[in-house]
Motif scaffolding. Structure first.
Motif, PDB file in Angstrom:
ATOM      1  N   ILE B 114       0.934  -1.198  -0.002  1.00 23.25           N
ATOM      2  CA  ILE B 114       0.025  -0.189  -0.004  1.00 23.25           C
ATOM      3  C   ILE B 114       0.859   1.430  -0.110  1.00 23.25           C
ATOM      4  O   ILE B 114       0.567   2.019  -0.900  1.00 23.25           O
ATOM      5  N   GLU B 435     -11.430   1.455   0.255  1.00 20.77           N
ATOM      6  CA  GLU B 435     -11.325   1.990  -1.299  1.00 20.77           C
ATOM      7  C   GLU B 435     -12.082   3.217  -1.169  1.00 20.77           C
ATOM      8  O   GLU B 435     -11.680   4.283  -1.899  1.00 20.77           O
ATOM      9  N   VAL B 440      -7.314   3.648  -1.824  1.00 19.01           N
ATOM     10  CA  VAL B 440      -6.566   2.084  -1.997  1.00 19.01           C
ATOM     11  C   VAL B 440      -7.572   1.006  -2.349  1.00 19.01           C
ATOM     12  O   VAL B 440      -8.789   0.804  -1.865  1.00 19.01           O
ATOM     13  N   PRO B 441      -7.187   0.642  -3.661  1.00 16.57           N
ATOM     14  CA  PRO B 441      -8.150  -0.490  -4.358  1.00 16.57           C
ATOM     15  C   PRO B 441      -8.330  -1.504  -3.414  1.00 16.57           C
ATOM     16  O   PRO B 441      -7.493  -2.071  -2.339  1.00 16.57           O
ATOM     17  N   ASP B 443      -8.658  -4.379  -4.097  1.00 13.94           N
ATOM     18  CA  ASP B 443      -7.978  -5.972  -4.402  1.00 13.94           C
ATOM     19  C   ASP B 443      -6.761  -6.074  -3.499  1.00 13.94           C
ATOM     20  O   ASP B 443      -6.378  -7.120  -3.460  1.00 13.94           O
ATOM     21  N   ILE B 444      -6.401  -4.760  -2.571  1.00  9.47           N
ATOM     22  CA  ILE B 444      -5.373  -5.239  -1.844  1.00  9.47           C
ATOM     23  C   ILE B 444      -5.891  -6.420  -0.972  1.00  9.47           C
ATOM     24  O   ILE B 444      -5.014  -7.169  -0.149  1.00  9.47           O
ATOM     25  N   GLU B 446      -7.523  -9.125  -1.452  1.00  9.52           N
ATOM     26  CA  GLU B 446      -7.216 -10.418  -2.273  1.00  9.52           C
ATOM     27  C   GLU B 446      -5.597 -10.498  -1.995  1.00  9.52           C
ATOM     28  O   GLU B 446      -5.370 -11.670  -1.887  1.00  9.52           O
ATOM     29  N   VAL B 447      -4.907  -9.667  -2.282  1.00 10.03           N
ATOM     30  CA  VAL B 447      -3.250  -9.884  -2.070  1.00 10.03           C
ATOM     31  C   VAL B 447      -2.973 -10.277  -0.706  1.00 10.03           C
ATOM     32  O   VAL B 447      -2.283 -11.059  -0.521  1.00 10.03           O
ATOM     33  N   GLU B 449      -4.723 -11.865   1.452  1.00 14.30           N
ATOM     34  CA  GLU B 449      -5.465 -13.109   1.708  1.00 14.30           C
ATOM     35  C   GLU B 449      -4.648 -14.173   0.966  1.00 14.30           C
ATOM     36  O   GLU B 449      -4.237 -15.077   1.485  1.00 14.30           O
TER      37      GLU B 449
END
Lengths: 426, 485, 546
Positions: B114, B435, B440-441, B443-444, B446-447, B449
């Motif tokens: 991030i 978000e 901050v998207p 999708d972070i 998912e990263v 996880e």
């Protein structure tokens, strides 16, 4: 004793035989009963050159109905022959190929004579060009899988390698402005995924199937995150790559029909040709290949003759990853130029299926990848002439085919014996 | 095996057994008690005495193994201090410790990502040598802002608490946590679907297809049939289970009959079902909403919808209870039923299961059928429990893939799956809020996880990074299996 | 080449596998390394071959210390090894296996330029080398045969060729006779003598007294990781045995003569088809026999001649044709579970792979096939208390040494794991016990326990079928011996048959006529021993060439 050699498996063989013959006949019946009975008047046109091509090849005109009956009848005969006569393996495969080809031709003729087609010809050249282009990431992915699994490491992360390769190629080519550097970056990115896979599989002994799935998830998240964070706000800097232009090979590119299909494409297609040959010859004809296969079949045996098992596995996973990375780069700098979220969209998994379908051989994987590529190209062609068949049904064909193939092939093909098992010295 | 406690994070799980002076080897005791059936708790004090008793036999050869650390003499000459025992117990490589450290490591890495994808931070770092302090603080602020937004969006937002004291709505305090629970609900069920198959030795990547199978049935039963309130809910839930079970059964049956590897089959069936879903939503006579060009189904009848507890806006519905019941049922099945014993035996050693007279094929089919049913149930609670109460081509979201990560994080145990799903639910719910608040998207999440699961799956890595002692008794390091079996 | 090991020490966890072992092998010497299973022989040799790193000690070749960190170092030091489990890639040809690691590649010659290595394999040269070595030592190996198609005896020769091609001066043979018939063993000994005559040294590892006595120039005995003595081959059996085991051992199980009762197991024309396309022969080919209550039938034979498949077919784990009757009831179509319920007990050959669930507790392993029977379960619900009670009593009865019945089975020694399986199988009502290699890899104490228990089952009226590739075990236990070769029974004999005669049968040389005569003379039961040999040479009508 040798005369007894075949008694044991007869019931299974008979079942398989019945099944195979039934399936072949069924295809023939579909040809006749659907594409024949419900045929439309008029001729289907098969064009054998691209529109505007300098070399003219006359188009072929055939009436849809009779063609379907003839081809369907031939398929039924092949099916009956399968049941009645014991054929060699080569003939069996040729028979299957012919029946599938007849089915596709009947389908195309039926589609092309329909009122929806408005007389647009079936352009065979463009169909096959599309097949080849669509197959590039699949073939390279399947080769990557082959490299890993022949050395005994399962690579489910092909999907991630394609995606990261596509991402890096796009972002680097955009930032630097040189497509070649984009291609190399994409390849290196794939290699990096291979390295991580090797590291976790061999040093940390993570289950390789789980590892691959997790890496795919991670790469999907990471590229998605960076896409939203960097590529979307500043698309002109980071997501605006130019693409490779086609190279026509002098001489070969001018051969009618075949030239434009095989020898007039971007560098990616030529890299793919080279990769197929190198991996196939390398695995089965060279010292390196003998060692790789030994490591994949019986790592302890390889170790006891002084072969570095880990070294081979690391090397293969990285090199395989680099191939898949090139396949990923094709998705961006080879075709559209820009990256979008999850743009590999399952191609890596299909590549994996193609490798298994192709019995863990580079050539087999290539043929399977071409089949998948062809269904996709066929689907998009049929969609373009608005055939009244749901596109979704066409889309699922390769997946259903894979399930049937995997279910039918098992027992007759085997993965390298040590595939997926980490090697730990006692 | 039956060690439900070990998934609880933190040292609390360890605080019971170690007694200073009584135990020469804290790790050994912890492991002993971990292996005991719950409820028949082995008194840890008796363990050191049992061991010398078995000393003369060859059995004690390995049982005595004190692991990698300096080997204390049997008999406990030294009595370690209390704090050493505690630290020793924490640093002993145990699943719970590895899990906590994996989550911690993933959050740290996620924070770095991030921070270093933030343009302000990057700018500050480009002049690092002139102002190192501001570079570091910029990075810290970026990560801290994102994570606090994530926390406020998933657990509790302090502002709503303050507001409640000043007469604001009390319900608002619970809004973030209800979002977390709502996110977690379907993922508990897909997590259980993957976990159940894992326990029977299969890797179910097909939770997405089973989810779709269940959801299609539920949606149809939900709008096309008219039934009284409670019954309609139940019929839909059962229908969802059945729809998913059929998808799972196909996989199990193919594996049992032909030996087709379930990983390939489930991946392919996922893609088939994505297309099937689009197809039925594109067919007016099937699931397409009338007079609609979009691929979307009609809304399920109100009678078929799962009622919300505490009304809107908190979305935690009855679906969460269904998920918890399913987790409880799965625990009973696995730990207390003969069928579950078969599942576990086949999962741990199919050859031994066969020699003991179990039908491995039948077990595969049943396990995949039940696993599919659980994923189908996930489809049911999603369609019946959350707005817009209808099915579209994106409804399946990432439930399938999240089910895999959740099952891995929860170590394929029902309690672990519930806790892991709540954690991931918090990351997803908080990620959305983050978000919105910090750009901050999402999708972070998912990263993070993915990183958590990667680290959980690689205990040797965590051990190396945090210098944990190697677990004793030689737990198997690798469970890897190839295509061949 | 002289080889010397000094103070070799290796510890696995708390187990001291090698404890300051000293060993000197002179050039042109065959050294016997004798010790029972688990004594540390293989660990020592793995250290010598670089597969395991010692904690202490050094290796000297011709008086100079050498560092051996990997097999490649060992090969460079001219040490070769034939492993107990062959290190051959099954899908490769003989030539490929021999060449692996020292492959010759073709070179490209353009004009007067130096030759360029192409990386392409020079298969022709590899084949020629195999043929040369094979002829020189009379090994008769076809370089183009695929390993998986070759009998184990030939595979062993391939291993020897591998070592010779790498110019090994010291050859380590790890339990080489375990997979051989007596006749093949003689052939191996001849090859070993030839190699010795060439000035090579051989370390011959075995736990079989007689073989070591027959071939070794000097015998080193290892027990519990220590060298406990060096003896001349003329040393008496009793002395070597007590050195090896640490106390005097009874080499024979004491048992009363059998009192056979009714026929329990009646197998007629049992045939098991080969599993894969590569293995198209019937692995069990028309086998018929009977076993009576209170009788042990020992099935002898070199491993891989269908014994494993026969046992699995008896339990229903493999598809088979023919009939199997238990107590007169046809169970040929019954599932494995129903056969177990009908009173079959099964001790599988590979205890780790097929016998126990390593990650399960001892208790769960003890009820692995009775978990769904009362009182362990009622309906679908299991009863933990009843399970523990049963497990505790079984563990006590069978002397399973475990810290707790909740300990994972993985933590038990091999002997105790085998006791768990034995307890589980014979701890319930049993009519027939099928035991495949029941004492493989066990220490002497556990072997004695297992043997005594098997005899006790016999005395209680159980019909017992024992498969063993150890002739000693067959002689010790069997009341009647059947010999299997290539899926058929080549003869039935009484336990007082000479070894040489069994050896012939194990090599397939038995004459059917005499086998029938012998069997009927002993048992007065013609059908029992009627051999089907010959009957299956007729073409099978259902056959289809591939």
């Amino acid at each position: 004793m040798t005369a007894l050699a075949v008694t044991a498996r007869s019931p299974v063989t008979i079942n398989r035989r019945l099944l195979a013959a039934g399936a072949l006949t069924a295809f023939g019946l579909v040809d006749m009963l659907i594409f024949g009975l419900f045929s439309h008047p008029g001729d289907a046109t098969f064009a054998l050159a691209l529109t505007g091509a300098s070399i003219k090849v006359p188009s072929i005109h055939v009436p849809g109905g009779p063609l379907a009956y003839i081809l369907g009848g031939a398929s039924v005969l092949i099916g009956i022959a399968r049941l009645a006569v014991t054929e060699s393996a080569v003939f069996r495969r040729l028979g299957i190929a012919a029946v599938l080809l007849f089915f596709v031709i009947s389908l195309l003729a039926w589609s092309d004579t329909g009122s929806w087609a408005h007389g647009i010809p079936v352009n065979v050249v463009s169909l096959l060009q599309g097949t080849l282009a669509g197959s590039i990431p699949l073939i390279l992915g399947a080769l990557a899988g082959c490299m890993g699994e022949r050395a005994g490491v399962i690579n489910i992360a092909i999907e991630g390698q394609l995606l990261l390769g596509a991402f890096m190629a796009a972002i680097v080519a955009s930032a630097v402005g040189v497509v070649w550097i984009g291609l190399i970056s994409g390849s290196l990115a794939g290699g990096l995924v291979g390295l991580i896979l090797a590291l976790f599989a061999m040093r940390y002994l993570v289950d390789q199937i789980i590892l691959g799935v997790v890496l795919n998830l991670l790469i999907s998240g990471l590229t998605g995150y960076l896409y939203d964070r960097l590529l979307v706000p500043d698309a002109t800097t980071y997501n605006n790559a130019s693409t490779f232009s086609p190279i026509k090979i002098p001489g070969l590119g001018d051969i009618p029909i075949l030239g434009p299909i095989l020898f007039d494409s971007t560098i990616f297609l030529y890299i793919t040709y080279a990769a197929i040959i190198l991996v196939q010859v390398g695995l089965f004809r060279t010292r390196w290949g003998l060692r790789v296969r030994a490591v994949g079949e019986h790592p302890t045996a390889a170790d006891t003759v002084g072969i570095k098992v880990r070294g081979i596995r690391y090397g293969n996973l990285i090199m395989g990853g680099m191939l898949a990375g090139i396949g990923g780069a094709y998705l961006t700098v080879g075709s559209v130029g820009t990256f979008s979220k999850d743009m590999s969209s399952g191609l890596g998994y299909i590549a994996l299926a193609a490798m298994i379908f192709g019995r863990w051989t580079p050539l087999g994987g290539t043929v399977a990848a071409l089949l998948f590529g062809f269904t996709t190209a066929l689907g998009s062609f049929l969609g373009s002439i608005t055939v009244p068949i749901s596109p979704f049904l066409l889309n699922m064909a390769p997946y259903v085919a894979t399930i049937i193939a995997v279910a039918g092939l098992v027992g007759r093909v085997r993965a390298p014996a040590a595939d997926g098992k980490p090697y730990v010295r006692a | 095996m039956s060690d439900e406690e070990s998934v609880l994070p933190g040292p609390a799980a360890e605080s019971g057994p170690p007694k200073p002076g009584a135990t020469p080897e804290p790790g050994a005791v912890a492991d002993q008690s971990a292996a005991a059936e719950p409820g028949t708790a082995l008194d840890p004090g008796t363990v050191p005495e049992q061991r010398p008793a078995s000393e003369p036999g060859p059995a004690s050869e390995r049982g005595r193994a004190p692991g990698g650390g300096p080997a204390p003499e049997p008999g406990g000459r030294e009595s370690p201090s209390y704090s050493r025992v505690i630290i020793g117990a924490i640093l002993q490589d145990r699943p719970a410790v590895v899990t906590v450290l994996a989550i911690f490591s993933a959050l740290v890495l996620g924070g770095l990502i991030i921070a270093f994808s933030d343009t302000t931070v990057l700018h500050a770092w480009s002049v690092f040598f002139s102002a190192p302090g501001s570079a570091i603080s910029a990075a810290w602020q970026a990560a801290a802002a994102a994570y606090s937004a994530l926390f406020e969006g998933s657990i509790v937002n302090p502002h709503t608490v303050t507001a409640a004291f000043h007469g604001g709505p009390v319900g608002a305090i619970f809004y973030p946590i209800s979002q977390t629970v709502s996110q977690a609900t379907p993922e508990i069920l897909t997590g259980l679907a993957v976990a159940l198959a894992f326990r029977a030795g299969m890797f179910n990547i097909g939770a997405a297809s089973q989810w779709i199978g269940g959801a299609i049935v539920v949606t149809y039963l939900g709008f096309a049939v008219s039934m009284p309130p409670v019954i309609h809910v139940l019929v839909c839930l059962i229908g969802g289970f059945a729809g998913g079970a059929v998808m799972g059964w196909i996989v199990g049956d193919l594996k049992a009959r032909t030996g087709a590897h379930e990983v390939i089959v489930t991946i392919m069936i996922n893609y088939v079902m994505y297309d099937v879903l689009s197809y039925v939503l594109d067919t007016p006579s099937a699931l397409q909403q009338p007079h609609q060009a979009n691929l979307i189904s009609p809304t399920v009848a109100t009678n078929a919808q799962l009622p919300h507890v505490g009304g809107p806006p908190p979305q935690a519905g009855l679906g969460f209870i269904v998920a918890l019941l399913a987790a409880g049922g799965m625990w009973w099945l696995l730990e207390r039923s003969t069928l579950g014993f078969e599942f576990r035996t086949v999962g741990a050693n199919p050859n031994a299961a066969r020699s003991a007279g179990m039908s491995v094929q039948r077990t595969w089919i049943l396990a995949m059928l039940l696993a599919g049913g659980l994923a189908g149930l996930s489809g049911a609670v999603t369609i019946q429990g959350t707005a817009p109460f209808s099915l579209n081509t994106q409804s399946y979201g990432t439930y399938g893939i999240d089910g895999i990560t959740i099952a891995l994080l929860g170590r394929a145990k029902p309690v672990g799956v519930v806790l892991a799903a709540l954690l991931f639910g918090a990351l997803n719910a908080g990620g959305t809020a983050m978000e919105a608040a910090t750009s901050v998207p999402v999708d972070i999440s998912e990263v993070i996880e993915g990183l958590i699961v990667l680290f959980v799956a690689a205990p040797p890595l965590i051990r190396a990074v945090y210098r944990l002692r190697k677990s004793q008794a030689g737990a198997p390091e690798a469970v890897a299996k190839g295509w061949n079996g | 080449m002289d080889l010397e090991l000094r103070g070799i020490t290796k510890r696995f966890g708390s187990l001291l596998a090698n404890d300051h072992i000293d060993l000197t092998v002179a050039a042109g010497e065959i050294r016997g390394l004798l010790g029972e299973n688990g004594a540390g022989k293989t660990t020592l040799m793995n250290i010598l071959y670089g597969l395991v790193q010692p904690d202490a000690g050094e290796i000297l070749v011709n008086g100079k210390p050498v560092a051996i960190h990997s097999p490649r170092d060992a090969i460079n030091a001219r040490i070769g090894m034939v492993h107990q489990h062959f290190m051959l890639v099954p899908v490769f040809t003989v030539a490929e296996n021999v060449a692996l690691g020292v492959e010759q590649v073709r070179t490209l010659k353009i004009g007067s330029l130096p030759a360029i290595p192409t990386g392409l394999l020079d298969r022709k040269r590899a084949r020629r080398q195999v043929r040369e070595l094979s002829e020189r030592y009379g090994l008769q190996v076809n370089p183009d045969a695929r390993i998986e198609d070759l009998p184990v005896g030939i595979q062993q020769r391939v291993e020897i060729i591998k070592a010779l091609l790498r110019q090994a001066s010291v050859l380590i043979l790890d339990e080489p006779t375990a997979v051989l018939t007596p006749g093949e063993t003689d052939d191996l000994f001849r090859v070993m003598r030839d190699l010795r005559a060439d000035g090579r040294s051989i370390v011959f590892i075995s736990h079989k007294l007689k073989e070591v006595q027959a071939i070794a120039d000097k015998i080193t005995v290892i027990r519990r990781g220590q060298v406990v003595g060096e003896r001349a081959p003329a040393t008496s059996d009793a002395e070597l045995a007590s050195l090896m085991v640490g106390r005097s051992v009874e080499l024979r199980v004491t048992k009363e003569p059998a009192r056979p009762g009714d026929v329990i197991l009646d197998v007629a024309d049992l045939t098991v088809p080969g599993g894969t396309a590569d293995q198209a022969l019937n692995v069990v080919d028309g086998v018929s026999f009977q076993v009576r209550a209170g009788e042990i039938l020992g099935i002898a034979g070199v491993q891989g001649n269908g014994q494993t498949e026969l046992c699995e077919a008896l339990l229903g784990l493999r598809p088979a044709s023919g009939t199997i009757r238990l107590d007169g009831r046809d169970i040929s179509r019954a599932s494995p579970r129903d056969r177990l319920r009908a009173g079959v007990a099964y001790i599988p050959e590979d205890r780790q792979e097929d016998g126990i669930v390593a990650d399960f507790s001892v208790a769960d392993n003890l009820i692995l096939d009775t978990y769904d029977r009362p009182p362990q379960a009622s309906g679908i619900a299991m009863k933990p208390a009843a399970i523990r009670a049963r497990a505790s009593s079984l563990a006590a009865e069978f002397d399973v040494r475990t810290p707790s019945i909740d300990a994972p089975a993985r933590t038990l020694s091999g002997g105790n794991q085998q006791k768990v399986i034995l307890a589980r199988e014979v701890g319930r009502r049993v009519r027939l016990l099928v035991a495949s290699q029941p004492t493989r890899g066990l220490d002497v104490g556990s072997i004695e326990f297992v043997h005594r228990r098997i005899v006790r089952e016999r005395d209680e009226g159980v019909a017992v079928v024992i498969v063993s590739s150890e002739l000693d075990e067959i002689f010790a236990l069997a009341d009647r011996i059947a010999v299997m070769y290539e899926g058929r029974i080549t003869g039935f004999r009484s336990p007082d048959v000479p070894v040489a005669e069994l050896g012939l049968l194990m090599a397939g040389a038995g004459s059917e006529g005499s086998a029938i005569a012998d069997g009927s003379a002993r048992d007065g039961d013609n059908a029992d021993v009627a051999l089907r040999a010959g009957a299956d040479d007729e073409p099978d009508s259902a056959r289809e060439p591939l």
